[in-house]
Design a protein around this motif. Structure first.
Motif, PDB file in Angstrom:
ATOM      1  N   UNK A 103      -1.823  -4.755  30.900  1.00 29.86           N
ATOM      2  CA  UNK A 103      -2.992  -4.664  30.024  1.00 29.86           C
ATOM      3  C   UNK A 103      -3.470  -6.047  29.598  1.00 29.86           C
ATOM      4  N   UNK A 104      -2.535  -6.943  29.339  1.00 32.89           N
ATOM      5  CA  UNK A 104      -2.927  -8.308  28.961  1.00 32.89           C
ATOM      6  C   UNK A 104      -3.676  -9.000  30.092  1.00 32.89           C
ATOM      7  N   UNK A 105      -3.352  -8.631  31.341  1.00 39.65           N
ATOM      8  CA  UNK A 105      -4.035  -9.231  32.474  1.00 39.65           C
ATOM      9  C   UNK A 105      -5.331  -8.549  32.843  1.00 39.65           C
ATOM     10  N   UNK A 106      -5.503  -7.305  32.427  1.00 40.21           N
ATOM     11  CA  UNK A 106      -6.686  -6.543  32.803  1.00 40.21           C
ATOM     12  C   UNK A 106      -7.892  -6.833  31.913  1.00 40.21           C
ATOM     13  N   UNK A 107      -7.652  -7.169  30.663  1.00 42.03           N
ATOM     14  CA  UNK A 107      -8.761  -7.330  29.723  1.00 42.03           C
ATOM     15  C   UNK A 107      -8.511  -8.551  28.849  1.00 42.03           C
ATOM     16  N   UNK A 108      -9.506  -9.425  28.764  1.00 42.48           N
ATOM     17  CA  UNK A 108      -9.328 -10.683  28.027  1.00 42.48           C
ATOM     18  C   UNK A 108      -9.944 -10.664  26.642  1.00 42.48           C
ATOM     19  N   UNK A 109     -10.249  -9.466  26.128  1.00 42.68           N
ATOM     20  CA  UNK A 109     -10.758  -9.339  24.767  1.00 42.68           C
ATOM     21  C   UNK A 109     -10.183  -8.075  24.142  1.00 42.68           C
ATOM     22  N   UNK A 110     -10.174  -7.951  22.822  1.00 40.89           N
ATOM     23  CA  UNK A 110      -9.627  -6.754  22.174  1.00 40.89           C
ATOM     24  C   UNK A 110     -10.348  -5.491  22.643  1.00 40.89           C
ATOM     25  N   UNK A 111      -9.605  -4.404  22.771  1.00 39.62           N
ATOM     26  CA  UNK A 111     -10.161  -3.172  23.327  1.00 39.62           C
ATOM     27  C   UNK A 111      -9.732  -1.954  22.509  1.00 39.62           C
ATOM     28  N   UNK A 112     -10.474  -0.871  22.701  1.00 37.49           N
ATOM     29  CA  UNK A 112     -10.094   0.424  22.151  1.00 37.49           C
ATOM     30  C   UNK A 112      -9.111   1.056  23.116  1.00 37.49           C
ATOM     31  N   UNK A 113      -7.949   1.467  22.618  1.00 37.36           N
ATOM     32  CA  UNK A 113      -6.874   1.972  23.468  1.00 37.36           C
ATOM     33  C   UNK A 113      -6.712   3.474  23.267  1.00 37.36           C
ATOM     34  N   UNK A 114      -6.846   4.216  24.362  1.00 40.16           N
ATOM     35  CA  UNK A 114      -6.743   5.671  24.360  1.00 40.16           C
ATOM     36  C   UNK A 114      -5.472   6.059  25.105  1.00 40.16           C
TER      37      UNK A 114
END
Length: 269
Positions: A103-114
């Motif tokens: 997850x740290x590698x997939x998105x470089x900004x804060x996200x909503x996690x489902x």
């Protein structure tokens, strides 16, 4: 073969709708995901599946999320879907490590996690460990509520598909209203749970691998928990744990017509 075919078909359907596949290297093996840019103004949305499922199981709902989000991502947890089985085997620690690094590698900004089921447990643990990376939590019948050894083993027995009868009995527990094709997918369920890595995961889970009250009560991000009134897979006592320990800002809903997998509502609903 049946289970792999289902994964391929679902991911292919997502690719036809503009999603792209990604493979992220982690210290325990590569993590697979699908992602698409969205047209919305909201933060990225990351979706996590339950045990023995995969990112493709959300193929019907992921495209619609692009209307409200800048980016939509669904990851295969380690040892699931097209993610590699972790080096050293699929156990709670390697699943947690591989997913966090993925997850740290997939998105470089804060996200909503489902997260649904096992994905809900993973989402809570990730938000607890990386609070600055998560904008909010949306939990769908999350797993991980503490249980004693006897209670846990009773639950895990449900996931040990050592007979056709158990597979046929398992499928209806995922739905609020059982679809006509439920028994047709029992072979896929049995084949998926028969994968060596998933058998090893089910056999290895211990009470110490489950959530602690402090992990849940310490959540700082906005949180909503949805637990379908027709959920017949997880014990109702698990919902009581979350009600008792989620922070005051969390919202808990029990909608009608929802079972364990809210994205699979079933017919006539």
């Amino acid at each position: 073969m049946f289970d792999r075919l289902a994964d391929h078909l679902q991911v292919s359907a997502l690719k036809l709708r503009g999603f792209r596949q990604h493979h992220i290297a982690t210290s325990v093996g590569r993590v697979h995901a699908v992602a698409s840019e969205g047209k919305g103004e909201g933060p990225p949305i990351v979706v996590l599946h339950g045990i023995a499922a995969s990112c493709g199981h959300f193929w019907e709902v992921l495209p619609g999320l692009r209307r409200v989000s800048r980016r939509v991502i669904a990851a295969d947890m380690p040892g699931h879907g097209f993610s590699e089985v972790p080096q050293g085997g699929l156990v709670a620690s390697t699943l947690t490590t591989g997913l966090a690094e993925g997850l740290n590698g997939l998105c470089n900004e804060p996200f909503l996690l489902v997260g649904n089921s096992l994905g809900g447990l993973a989402a809570i643990r990730y938000a607890s460990n990386f609070p600055d990376r998560v904008k909010g939590l949306y939990l769908l019948s999350p797993g991980g509520a503490p249980m004693d050894e006897a209670g846990l083993q009773s639950l895990l027995e449900v996931f040990k598909m050592d007979s056709w009868a158990k597979a046929r009995a398992f499928v209806p527990r995922l739905y609020a209203r059982v679809p006509w094709f439920a028994q047709a997918i029992a072979p896929v369920v049995k084949a998926t749970f028969s994968r060596p890595a998933l058998r090893a995961l089910v056999d290895s889970v211990k009470p110490a691998d489950l959530l602690t009250p402090s992990e849940v009560s310490g959540l700082k991000v906005p949180t909503r928990l949805v637990w379908g009134k027709y959920d017949s897979l997880l014990p109702r006592e698990n919902l009581a744990f979350f009600r008792a320990h989620l922070p005051a800002h969390a919202q808990v809903e029990e909608p009608e017509l929802f079972g364990h997998c809210p994205t699979w509502i079933g017919p006539e609903s």
